[in-house]
Scaffold this motif. Sequence first.
Motif, PDB file in Angstrom:
ATOM      1  N   ASP A   1       8.517   0.647  -4.668  1.00  0.00           N
ATOM      2  CA  ASP A   1       7.239   0.284  -5.630  1.00  0.00           C
ATOM      3  C   ASP A   1       8.335  -0.166  -6.751  1.00  0.00           C
ATOM      4  OD1 ASP A   1       5.375   0.348  -7.275  1.00  0.00           O
ATOM      5  OD2 ASP A   1       5.259   2.713  -7.459  1.00  0.00           O
TER       6      ASP A   1
ATOM      7  N   ARG B   1      -6.512   1.809 -15.295  1.00  0.00           N
ATOM      8  CA  ARG B   1      -5.872   1.156 -14.219  1.00  0.00           C
ATOM      9  C   ARG B   1      -5.461  -0.108 -14.469  1.00  0.00           C
ATOM     10  NH1 ARG B   1      -7.933  -1.016  -9.097  1.00  0.00           N
ATOM     11  NH2 ARG B   1      -6.571  -0.180  -7.323  1.00  0.00           N
TER      12      ARG B   1
ATOM     13  N   LEU C   1       2.724   0.627  -8.665  1.00  0.00           N
ATOM     14  CA  LEU C   1       1.619   0.670  -7.797  1.00  0.00           C
ATOM     15  C   LEU C   1       1.380   2.241  -7.446  1.00  0.00           C
ATOM     16  CD1 LEU C   1       2.741  -2.268  -5.357  1.00  0.00           C
ATOM     17  CD2 LEU C   1       0.484  -1.952  -6.534  1.00  0.00           C
TER      18      LEU C   1
ATOM     19  N   SER D   1      -2.409   2.302  -7.144  1.00  0.00           N
ATOM     20  CA  SER D   1      -2.919   2.485  -5.699  1.00  0.00           C
ATOM     21  C   SER D   1      -3.394   4.119  -5.546  1.00  0.00           C
ATOM     22  CB  SER D   1      -2.020   2.074  -4.600  1.00  0.00           C
ATOM     23  OG  SER D   1      -1.015   2.987  -4.567  1.00  0.00           O
TER      24      SER D   1
ATOM     25  N   GLY E   1      -1.090   5.465  -3.249  1.00  0.00           N
ATOM     26  CA  GLY E   1      -1.099   4.659  -1.806  1.00  0.00           C
ATOM     27  C   GLY E   1      -2.448   4.820  -1.091  1.00  0.00           C
TER      28      GLY E   1
ATOM     29  N   THR F   1      -5.492   3.689  -2.536  1.00  0.00           N
ATOM     30  CA  THR F   1      -6.295   2.429  -2.706  1.00  0.00           C
ATOM     31  C   THR F   1      -5.703   1.277  -2.739  1.00  0.00           C
ATOM     32  OG1 THR F   1      -7.726   4.210  -4.115  1.00  0.00           O
ATOM     33  CG2 THR F   1      -8.539   1.741  -4.374  1.00  0.00           C
ATOM     34  N   ALA F   2      -5.479   0.500  -1.917  1.00  0.00           N
ATOM     35  CA  ALA F   2      -4.756  -0.749  -1.930  1.00  0.00           C
ATOM     36  C   ALA F   2      -5.317  -1.903  -2.868  1.00  0.00           C
ATOM     37  CB  ALA F   2      -4.461  -1.411  -0.430  1.00  0.00           C
ATOM     38  N   VAL F   3      -4.573  -2.595  -3.329  1.00  0.00           N
ATOM     39  CA  VAL F   3      -5.119  -3.668  -4.031  1.00  0.00           C
ATOM     40  C   VAL F   3      -5.188  -4.768  -3.189  1.00  0.00           C
ATOM     41  CG1 VAL F   3      -4.511  -5.469  -5.831  1.00  0.00           C
ATOM     42  CG2 VAL F   3      -3.555  -2.896  -5.973  1.00  0.00           C
TER      43      VAL F   3
ATOM     44  N   ARG G   1      -2.313  -4.658  -0.822  1.00  0.00           N
ATOM     45  CA  ARG G   1      -0.908  -3.910  -1.190  1.00  0.00           C
ATOM     46  C   ARG G   1      -1.053  -2.358  -1.779  1.00  0.00           C
ATOM     47  NH1 ARG G   1       0.697  -7.290   1.317  1.00  0.00           N
ATOM     48  NH2 ARG G   1       2.670  -8.766   1.051  1.00  0.00           N
ATOM     49  N   ALA G   2      -0.710  -1.532  -0.977  1.00  0.00           N
ATOM     50  CA  ALA G   2      -0.579  -0.121  -1.660  1.00  0.00           C
ATOM     51  C   ALA G   2       0.808   0.013  -2.171  1.00  0.00           C
ATOM     52  CB  ALA G   2      -0.915   0.929  -0.761  1.00  0.00           C
TER      53      ALA G   2
END
Lengths: 433, 433
Positions: free
Chosen positions: B203, B372, B378, B382, B385, B387-389, B397-398
């Motif tokens: 991160d 957010r 991240l 996220s 981890g 909710t990934a972008v 990406r998480a």
Amino acid sequence: MSWWASDETHDPARTSWVESANGHGVFPVQNLPLGVFSPPTGDARIGAAIGEAILDLRACAAAGLFEPALAAACIEPSLNRLFGLPSVQRKSLRQRISHLLSDPVYRDQLTSHIFTASDCELHLPVRIGDYTDFYVGIHHANNVGRQFRPDNPLLPNYKYVPIGYHGRASSIRPSDVAVRRPSGQRKPAGSDTPVFGPTERLDYELELGIWVSSGNELGEPIAITDAAEHFAGLCLLNDWSARDLQAWEYQPLGPFLAKNFHSTISPWVVTAEALAPFRIAQPARPEDDPRPLPYLHDAADQAHGAFALTLEVHLLTAKMREAGLAPYRLSTGPASSMYWTVHQMLTHHSSNGCNLTPGDLLGTGTISAPTRGGFGSLLEISGGGQTAVKLPSGEVRAFVEDGDEIILTASASAPGAVAIGLGSCRAQVTPAR
Amino acid sequence: MSWWASDETHDPARTSWVESANGHGVFPVQNLPLGVFSPPTGDARIGAAIGEAILDLRACAAAGLFEPALAAACIEPSLNRLFGLPSVQRKSLRQRISHLLSDPVYRDQLTSHIFTASDCELHLPVRIGDYTDFYVGIHHANNVGRQFRPDNPLLPNYKYVPIGYHGRASSIRPSDVAVRRPSGQRKPAGSDTPVFGPTERLDYELELGIWVSSGNELGEPIAITDAAEHFAGLCLLNDWSARDLQAWEYQPLGPFLAKNFHSTISPWVVTAEALAPFRIAQPARPEDDPRPLPYLHDAADQAHGAFALTLEVHLLTAKMREAGLAPYRLSTGPASSMYWTVHQMLTHHSSNGCNLTPGDLLGTGTISAPTRGGFGSLLEISGGGQTAVKLPSGEVRAFVEDGDEIILTASASAPGAVAIGLGSCRAQVTPAR
């Protein structure tokens, strides 16, 4: 015959023409620790302790007594450059100094380069880049953990991770620099809000300091089998701690102002080479307790990763000093109560690619024996302040008071070897500002 | 009229004969950040950024353009000596540089001392003594606290103690030095024992870096009303973090290997003087929320202790780079989401007598906005981890992947002032060793 016995620098029959060194117990010719000192009328320079005297290594370098790479390192005002040399060169310096100090042929030439130690000022031996404190004293971890978490003193990571955290390099001082009692926030029992003022629970912590010799590049870990190359030597370290500040500030990111106001080290670096005869198997970590992860496992390190050092802490109060009383021994115990070895600490520290640099200092964390007579802090000895220590002066101590001097010492002994010591780490506490 | 408007170095009408500086938005003549650079065929030296160029301050010093104390500081290979000067002298240097770069009479004389920035290499601006990371981003503290302690995200000390801990100085690098993915211990979900290997949760953390100018003596705290004298300026700081290593190692003494493998800073020091027009009241700390303890309270600091800075984080993946896509903005938010001010951090750090030294670096800790779109890591974006972008390249990406580049930027604006920026803090991740 032990491997080190073939090294003439450890020959028990070797004596020095500096007569105070013979039978000295701390700095005989078999020790030869390195440091930085100022003679009565001179600036700071590198020296080696020999009995009650110091050999001026800068003067030796200037006199052409060392090979060029060693001479260039010995004319510096700190040991950093010397620590950055390959260990084979540092070993050759040891052999050379041992030879110069034991062969009487050098006596006349070197007399002007020998100073009486008590006339000299001792400085920090290196410019310390980064300082890291570990937590490898398992009995200390148990004792302290029990005060905070009675049912779960040792956290689940302890036997896998050599726990460590970064400390403050700028406030490390050599012996004999007074420690000012720090002020800070503490939360009195029963209160919802903190107050600011002088700590009421000043403590010492008995630790060994580990000097890093050659470093590693950023991103390039040190393998456990290469760790010896990065270990320069040991000192004593008093990690002064303000327990009331610590209790209030330390969550969630660890100790900060409770520790960084002052740390005291003994000024002499007792080298890895000098310590060779005193390496022993690691008694504090039974094999498969659990087995270390592969990056931390090395059979040779397991076989002689610990040191046959006996540690002692003494206290001298102002009243005892005035009355001419001797310092009172608060504890004595073995340095082998370390769950992780020096090599494991060096390897773990760099295992993520973190770069160590020559002259970095690692603390072991407080080293306590399993029983009260060998506890390495007053927090443990007094059971969190519950049971004060009774002193010969009639005084009692649950924590350190103004005017108190704390004195740490360590001596190494092994069959067939001449005993050596780390010298003393001592400092007196002065009142808060 | 604001007090700073009487300072001609902030005059919005002032322009530079270095034409790229006019309307530059980041490094106009009103900014003049300091750094250390190497021109294409030269060694490292001190410079000031001006538009797309760099003025060589060592050359200016050698040409007799500065008074002696400033000239002596400007010929050094780092800013440490300059930072150690009283602020009145550092201010006079700013005035002098502003004059040299705005008055066309100096154009011919200085042309040979001006380099195109993109041809130069930028270095760390100082030799960093000690590095401390704080935790003053209250929304970050809430977000992270909620993941670990859902019912009690903010610990009881948070609103009294500017929480901080020591970090690693040796592994701080300027922008554009690649970050190697670290390996370390992590405990997989459902397992009783850890494994060792490359982090799976790399991160970034969006922080401001605070440069310490003059220091204090050991044992002598800095009063909150004197803190301004010790504040040299700001940079951007990416406190790279391995979340899986952090979760396993951080108790009881705080983060260690999860953080110390690499930290990236923007190379230009935007000075306290340049930031003067952008000081605002502290919106993140309502008065009496609670009232700070007296040693941390200063009405003037409360009135303009924060900065009108807008922070942004962008991500550029290897695939996006190949496809010619622009970096994707992960977040934007105000730097004012800091619960404690720069002066409170400096004062608290020294309140126990801990000595700060010129060139020390303090991190603010991650600065997240309340929502957010402005989260500074991240881990927060996220949701640990979960909710990934989604990226314009179709990737998700998480956490940070190999080949990803993270780019932090900051811009300052205020009514009546020419906008400035901190430059960018950027680095790309390379695979584990």
